[in-house]
Motif scaffolding. Structure first.
Motif, mmCIF file in Angstrom:
data_model
loop_
_atom_site.group_PDB
_atom_site.id
_atom_site.type_symbol
_atom_site.label_atom_id
_atom_site.label_comp_id
_atom_site.label_asym_id
_atom_site.label_seq_id
_atom_site.Cartn_x
_atom_site.Cartn_y
_atom_site.Cartn_z
ATOM 1 N N VAL A 1 -22.037 3.243 -1.246
ATOM 2 C CA VAL A 1 -22.400 3.499 0.151
ATOM 3 C C VAL A 1 -22.336 4.992 0.435
ATOM 4 N N PRO A 2 -23.491 5.638 0.691
ATOM 5 C CA PRO A 2 -23.490 7.079 0.988
ATOM 6 C C PRO A 2 -23.152 7.344 2.457
ATOM 7 N N ARG A 3 -22.345 8.359 2.666
ATOM 8 C CA ARG A 3 -22.078 8.822 4.024
ATOM 9 C C ARG A 3 -22.055 10.344 4.028
ATOM 10 N N VAL A 4 -22.456 10.899 5.146
ATOM 11 C CA VAL A 4 -22.467 12.352 5.289
ATOM 12 C C VAL A 4 -21.364 12.742 6.255
ATOM 13 N N ARG A 5 -20.643 13.797 5.910
ATOM 14 C CA ARG A 5 -19.515 14.245 6.720
ATOM 15 C C ARG A 5 -20.012 15.326 7.687
ATOM 16 N N ASP A 6 -20.311 14.921 8.915
ATOM 17 C CA ASP A 6 -20.837 15.873 9.893
ATOM 18 C C ASP A 6 -19.756 16.810 10.419
ATOM 19 N N LYS A 7 -18.513 16.345 10.471
ATOM 20 C CA LYS A 7 -17.408 17.189 10.910
ATOM 21 C C LYS A 7 -16.147 16.742 10.193
ATOM 22 N N THR A 8 -15.384 17.710 9.702
ATOM 23 C CA THR A 8 -14.114 17.394 9.045
ATOM 24 C C THR A 8 -12.999 18.199 9.688
ATOM 25 N N ASP A 9 -11.784 17.706 9.537
ATOM 26 C CA ASP A 9 -10.586 18.390 10.005
ATOM 27 C C ASP A 9 -9.554 18.290 8.894
ATOM 28 N N SER A 10 -9.187 19.444 8.312
ATOM 29 C CA SER A 10 -8.238 19.485 7.185
ATOM 30 C C SER A 10 -8.729 18.612 6.030
ATOM 31 N N GLY A 11 -10.047 18.613 5.814
ATOM 32 C CA GLY A 11 -10.637 17.872 4.715
ATOM 33 C C GLY A 11 -10.904 16.405 4.990
ATOM 34 N N ILE A 12 -10.545 15.922 6.187
ATOM 35 C CA ILE A 12 -10.718 14.513 6.537
ATOM 36 C C ILE A 12 -11.899 14.379 7.487
ATOM 37 N N ILE A 13 -12.760 13.407 7.231
ATOM 38 C CA ILE A 13 -13.918 13.211 8.074
ATOM 39 C C ILE A 13 -13.503 12.721 9.462
ATOM 40 N N VAL A 14 -14.033 13.372 10.511
ATOM 41 C CA VAL A 14 -13.783 12.938 11.887
ATOM 42 C C VAL A 14 -15.079 12.551 12.604
ATOM 43 N N ALA A 15 -16.216 12.914 12.033
ATOM 44 C CA ALA A 15 -17.513 12.464 12.545
ATOM 45 C C ALA A 15 -18.475 12.390 11.373
ATOM 46 N N GLY A 16 -19.223 11.300 11.274
ATOM 47 C CA GLY A 16 -20.125 11.161 10.145
ATOM 48 C C GLY A 16 -21.095 10.016 10.318
ATOM 49 N N ARG A 17 -21.969 9.883 9.330
ATOM 50 C CA ARG A 17 -22.990 8.846 9.346
ATOM 51 C C ARG A 17 -23.037 8.146 7.995
ATOM 52 N N VAL A 18 -23.240 6.839 8.043
ATOM 53 C CA VAL A 18 -23.498 6.056 6.836
ATOM 54 C C VAL A 18 -25.011 5.901 6.716
ATOM 55 N N LEU A 19 -25.541 6.200 5.523
ATOM 56 C CA LEU A 19 -26.977 6.289 5.344
ATOM 57 C C LEU A 19 -27.451 5.406 4.200
ATOM 58 N N VAL B 1 0.857 -1.186 0.000
ATOM 59 C CA VAL B 1 0.000 0.000 0.000
ATOM 60 C C VAL B 1 0.891 1.232 0.000
ATOM 61 N N THR B 2 0.717 2.117 -0.969
ATOM 62 C CA THR B 2 1.490 3.353 -1.030
ATOM 63 C C THR B 2 0.725 4.475 -0.327
ATOM 64 N N GLY B 3 1.388 5.609 -0.176
ATOM 65 C CA GLY B 3 0.741 6.731 0.509
ATOM 66 C C GLY B 3 0.409 6.395 1.949
ATOM 67 N N ALA B 4 1.328 5.679 2.621
ATOM 68 C CA ALA B 4 1.052 5.191 3.970
ATOM 69 C C ALA B 4 0.969 6.313 4.995
ATOM 70 N N GLY B 5 1.338 7.532 4.612
ATOM 71 C CA GLY B 5 1.211 8.651 5.526
ATOM 72 C C GLY B 5 -0.133 9.339 5.458
ATOM 73 N N GLY B 6 -0.966 8.966 4.497
ATOM 74 C CA GLY B 6 -2.265 9.604 4.334
ATOM 75 C C GLY B 6 -3.400 8.754 4.865
ATOM 76 N N PRO B 7 -4.566 9.344 5.031
ATOM 77 C CA PRO B 7 -5.704 8.598 5.581
ATOM 78 C C PRO B 7 -6.144 7.432 4.712
ATOM 79 N N SER B 8 -6.026 7.544 3.392
ATOM 80 C CA SER B 8 -6.418 6.438 2.510
ATOM 81 C C SER B 8 -5.522 5.230 2.731
ATOM 82 N N GLY B 9 -4.205 5.476 2.775
ATOM 83 C CA GLY B 9 -3.276 4.378 3.003
ATOM 84 C C GLY B 9 -3.457 3.730 4.353
ATOM 85 N N VAL B 10 -3.635 4.549 5.395
ATOM 86 C CA VAL B 10 -3.836 4.001 6.734
ATOM 87 C C VAL B 10 -5.118 3.175 6.796
#
Length: 350
Positions: A230-248, A32-41
């Motif tokens: 799978v739809p999800r809503v981003r209730d709170k983000t930090d630097s563009g990354i979701i930190v609180a949300g819901r799957v609907l 997995v590349t980009g191991a420093g980013g949220p997608s890689g993690v």
């Protein structure tokens, strides 16, 4: 080839997680590349215990490197390095990697163009075809491709005289044709707010969408059929990354995301972002043609996209439809504690 196991996530939906050791008779070796980013993690954490994992990044302090053992941490060149694909192919051959998962935008086109060479050497790459990537990574090309298929916001190329006659009026949004996140985005209350931007068509002027924003994680089989959206809503983000949300459950949004995946020609995992206009109608914002950083919400909701994407590349059958359940999630930092000299200590450099 079909096989499933009762791994984590089974019981949340009706579809168990695939047993990834079946196709090769052993756990696959996944880099997995980009191991420093949220997608890689997200990808690394999702596949822990089901694969032999390697992690790569340009930064020796990237958090995801320390989710794997020392011998499996590798420093990589930048994705826009002209030699990137060749050097990564050499590394995959040396490590006998079965599946390569790129998660950084700049890597995608070079790896897509070289995917046949990777496959011939025994490494499958989780990347769409180059033509599909070109449609998605240029926001103007994406809007033009999807116009008439789903609702798209009023959008024009920012050129001399365009702002004064912009049909959707102001306030409006100006954004670069290429690039990710919110870099370069300008909220313009009047045409005068655009004065500092280039008028050479490298920017878009777009209708402001003030309503709720939805992010849809989409799993597309190699034959182009959508197996989950799978739809999800981003209730709170930090630097563009979701930190609180819901799957609907939002069937109409899922249908639109499937249409976007079809018209762009994507396969694998992608993320479709939409936002509601002033009348509450959802309109397409952009498409990220790679695994998203908030995919852990989708996994928690019962759709283990990382496992099914790898399974598909290894020749396993993917179910025709993978259902999900609604839930809420908050996310937090997690510490990785190690010996004093271990930070920055990697196995090698590609």
């Amino acid at each position: 080839m079909s096989a499933v196991s009762g791994a984590a996530g089974a019981g949340v939906s009706d579809v168990p997680v695939p047993d990834l050791s079946v196709p090769l008779g052993r756990p696959p070796r996944v880099l997995v590349t980009g191991a420093g980013g949220p997608s890689g993690v997200c990808f690394l954490r999702a596949l822990a215990g089901s694969c032999e994992l390697w992690a790569g990044d340009i930064d020796p302090n990237a958090a995801g490197l320390y989710l794997v053992e020392h011998a499996r941490r590798w420093l990589l060149p930048r994705g826009d390095d002209a030699a990137y694909a060749g050097r990564l192919q050499e590394l995959c051959a040396r490590l006998r990697i079965d599946v390569l998962v790129p998660t950084v935008d700049t890597e995608l086109l070079p790896l897509a163009r070289a995917s046949h060479e990777f496959t011939a050497a025994g490494t499958r790459v989780l990347v769409p075809r180059a033509a599909a990537l070109a449609r998605c990574l240029d926001k103007w090309t994406l809007i033009e491709a999807c116009r008439g298929t789903v609702r798209v916001p009023c959008t024009v190329l920012l050129e001399p005289g365009v702002a004064e006659s912009f049909e959707a009026g102001f306030p409006a949004v100006a954004k670069p044709r290429r690039g990710s996140g919110s870099r370069g985005v300008v909220l313009a209350d009047t045409p005068a707010d655009l004065a500092a931007l280039p008028l050479d068509g490298s920017y878009l002027l777009q209708e402001l969408l003030p309503g709720a924003e939805y992010s849809l994680d989409v799993l597309v089989a190699l034959d182009g059929t959508v197996r989950a959206a799978v739809p999800r809503v981003r209730d709170k983000t930090d630097s563009g990354i979701i930190v609180a949300g819901r799957v609907l459950h939002r069937p109409a949004l899922s249908d639109d995301a499937a249409k976007v995946a079809a018209v762009t020609g994507l396969h694998g995992i992608c993320n479709v972002q939409v936002r509601e206009d002033r009348e509450g109608r959802p309109a397409l914002l952009e498409v990220n043609p790679r695994p998203p950083g908030g995919m852990s919400l989708t996994v928690a909701a019962g759709v283990h996209m990382p496992a099914w994407a790898v399974a598909s590349l290894l020749g396993m059958d993917v179910p025709g439809h993978i259902p999900h359940r609604e839930l809420s999630v908050v996310r937090h930092w997690q510490d990785v504690v190690m010996d004093l000299g271990e930070l920055g200590d990697v196995a090698g450099r590609a």
